[in-house]
Motif scaffolding. Structure first.
Motif, short mmCIF file in Angstrom:
data_model
loop_
_atom_site.label_atom_id
_atom_site.label_comp_id
_atom_site.label_asym_id
_atom_site.label_seq_id
_atom_site.Cartn_x
_atom_site.Cartn_y
_atom_site.Cartn_z
N VAL A 84 0.82 -1.21 0.00
CA VAL A 84 0.00 0.00 0.00
C VAL A 84 0.86 1.27 0.00
O VAL A 84 0.54 2.25 -0.65
N HIS A 85 1.98 1.23 0.74
CA HIS A 85 2.78 2.45 0.89
C HIS A 85 4.09 2.42 0.10
O HIS A 85 4.88 3.36 0.18
N GLY A 86 4.33 1.32 -0.62
CA GLY A 86 5.53 1.26 -1.45
C GLY A 86 6.82 1.30 -0.66
O GLY A 86 7.86 1.72 -1.17
N MET A 87 6.78 0.89 0.62
CA MET A 87 7.97 0.93 1.45
C MET A 87 8.92 -0.21 1.06
O MET A 87 8.46 -1.28 0.66
N SER A 88 10.22 0.01 1.17
CA SER A 88 11.19 -1.03 0.83
C SER A 88 11.46 -1.92 2.04
O SER A 88 11.33 -1.47 3.19
N LEU A 89 11.85 -3.18 1.77
CA LEU A 89 12.23 -4.07 2.86
C LEU A 89 13.44 -3.52 3.60
O LEU A 89 13.58 -3.69 4.82
N GLU A 90 14.33 -2.83 2.90
CA GLU A 90 15.53 -2.24 3.51
C GLU A 90 15.13 -1.22 4.59
O GLU A 90 15.72 -1.18 5.66
N ARG A 91 14.12 -0.41 4.28
CA ARG A 91 13.69 0.60 5.26
C ARG A 91 13.11 -0.08 6.50
O ARG A 91 13.36 0.35 7.63
N ILE A 92 12.36 -1.16 6.29
CA ILE A 92 11.77 -1.87 7.44
C ILE A 92 12.86 -2.55 8.26
O ILE A 92 12.81 -2.57 9.49
N GLU A 93 13.87 -3.09 7.58
CA GLU A 93 15.03 -3.66 8.29
C GLU A 93 15.75 -2.60 9.11
O GLU A 93 16.11 -2.83 10.28
N THR A 94 15.98 -1.44 8.52
CA THR A 94 16.63 -0.35 9.24
C THR A 94 15.81 0.04 10.46
O THR A 94 16.35 0.31 11.54
N GLY A 95 14.48 0.05 10.30
CA GLY A 95 13.58 0.35 11.41
C GLY A 95 13.74 -0.66 12.54
O GLY A 95 13.72 -0.29 13.72
N TRP A 96 13.92 -1.95 12.22
CA TRP A 96 14.14 -2.98 13.24
C TRP A 96 15.44 -2.72 14.00
O TRP A 96 15.47 -2.73 15.23
N TYR A 97 16.52 -2.49 13.26
CA TYR A 97 17.82 -2.24 13.92
C TYR A 97 17.72 -1.02 14.83
O TYR A 97 18.21 -1.00 15.96
N ASP A 98 17.07 0.04 14.33
CA ASP A 98 16.93 1.27 15.10
C ASP A 98 16.10 1.02 16.37
O ASP A 98 16.45 1.49 17.46
N LEU A 99 15.02 0.24 16.22
CA LEU A 99 14.17 -0.08 17.37
C LEU A 99 14.96 -0.84 18.44
O LEU A 99 14.94 -0.48 19.62
N VAL A 100 15.67 -1.89 18.01
CA VAL A 100 16.44 -2.70 18.97
C VAL A 100 17.52 -1.82 19.63
O VAL A 100 17.69 -1.86 20.86
N ASP A 101 18.20 -1.00 18.83
CA ASP A 101 19.29 -0.19 19.39
C ASP A 101 18.76 0.84 20.38
O ASP A 101 19.38 1.08 21.42
N ARG A 102 17.61 1.46 20.08
CA ARG A 102 17.02 2.43 21.02
C ARG A 102 16.62 1.74 22.32
O ARG A 102 16.78 2.29 23.41
N LEU A 103 16.07 0.52 22.20
CA LEU A 103 15.64 -0.19 23.41
C LEU A 103 16.83 -0.61 24.27
O LEU A 103 16.75 -0.62 25.49
N LEU A 104 17.94 -0.94 23.62
CA LEU A 104 19.09 -1.49 24.34
C LEU A 104 20.02 -0.43 24.92
O LEU A 104 20.78 -0.72 25.84
N ARG A 105 19.97 0.79 24.40
CA ARG A 105 20.98 1.76 24.84
C ARG A 105 20.69 2.28 26.24
O ARG A 105 19.56 2.28 26.70
#
Lengths: 199, 199
Positions: free
Chosen positions: B178-199
């Motif tokens: 629906v939004h034309g988002m790339s898998l790469e952007r969603i992967e980056t979002g996962w890494y960012d989420l984990v890193d924010r939670l862990l710091r």
């Protein structure tokens, strides 16, 4: 099955004459009380008529059938919730800062949907439309705007989906019903999640 | 509709004679290639037989009908993925630390389910069982254990649900389609989420 795609955006309610509005609101309040006390299964044309002290014909003329009544009840609850976070008093509405509004949105959504649990579960769309129904899109737009203000360097669109998923009504129902988790624990989880993301 | 509740936990596959195992694997690999190239809709008893260079009767004897074939294909893919995160090489499997395994799990899940998108969407359970099917419970147990090791003061059960929701196949399909988002952007979002939670 209630059609959740038809939930209104705030401010779109059809205008009725004042007495018809009062009449309709009284029936919906009676239905909401029944749902809160005994679950949506307890709502029939007869029980709502009895609870509101009117004849069954009055309920039928207003809502058609039981599905129409349940739909109207969900619309009514949804509209009150939308008004609360879009234009209500702080800390949920405007007047509070983005961080405060974001922190308070999760528990407010959790409490609101859990109070109308049967209705929201019945209106849950299938997988192909799960994120496309208007109420979910409005919640996402709202949370993404708050995330954008509170965390300018984050991917607000993605993070808003993640935050909303953590208090999704289907997940909350699973955690409470299957795992005996308390709403207080899920609320604490939301505050902890937001605080970890923001620090 | 594929029955996602029947997905196996790793290591439970029925033992077949060696030639039957090879035969079955060859048919499933042909079916997986068809699904990857043309989508699950391209999978029929005939196209799989043709792609594997056998007669249609061989496919029918092994899988019964098309639903049986799709179910077996999903089981096959799921089992390989489970082996990868439970007992495969690092950084996904044991041997890497909890933080590394947690960081790599999201993108691995995302890529795995997106490769079998049609199959996973067809197997998506209804709202009442969304979190109760064995593959989802296994993923949750795994991620919660990694969160517990990486973030001892967090509510690991809740945070694991939140993390998994952020790469849920239905959400990812919505974001991409629906939004034309790339898998790469969603992967980056996962890494960012984990890193924010862990710091």
């Amino acid at each position: 099955m209630i059609d959740g795609t038809r939930l209104p955006l705030a401010g779109t309610e059809t205008h009725l004459r004042a007495d018809a509005v009062r009449n309709r609101a009284r029936l919906l309040e009676a239905a909401a009380r029944l749902a809160a006390e005994h679950g949506a299964a307890a709502i029939t044309m007869e029980t709502v008529a009895a609870a509101a002290g009117v004849g069954k014909g009055t309920v039928s003329r207003r809502f058609g059938d039981r599905n129409g009544l349940l739909q109207a009840l969900l619309d009514h609850a949804e509209q009150r919730f939308q008004e609360a976070f879009l234009s209500g008093p702080p800390p949920l509405g405007p007047g509070a800062g983005a961080v405060t509004r974001l922190r308070e949105f999760g528990p407010a959504l959790l409490r609101h949907e859990h109070a109308g649990l049967d209705l929201y579960l019945a209106a849950e769309p299938g997988p192909d439309r799960r994120f496309e129904v208007p109420p979910k899109r409005l919640r996402h737009t709202h949370v993404a705007a708050l995330v954008r203000a509170a965390l300018p360097d984050a991917d607000a669109d993605l993070l808003a989906h993640t935050l909303l998923s953590s208090v999704d009504v289907v997940l909350v129902d699973h955690l409470v019903r299957v795992h005996g988790m308390s709403l207080e624990r899920i609320e604490t989880g939301w505050y902890d999640l937001v605080d970890r993301l923001l620090r």
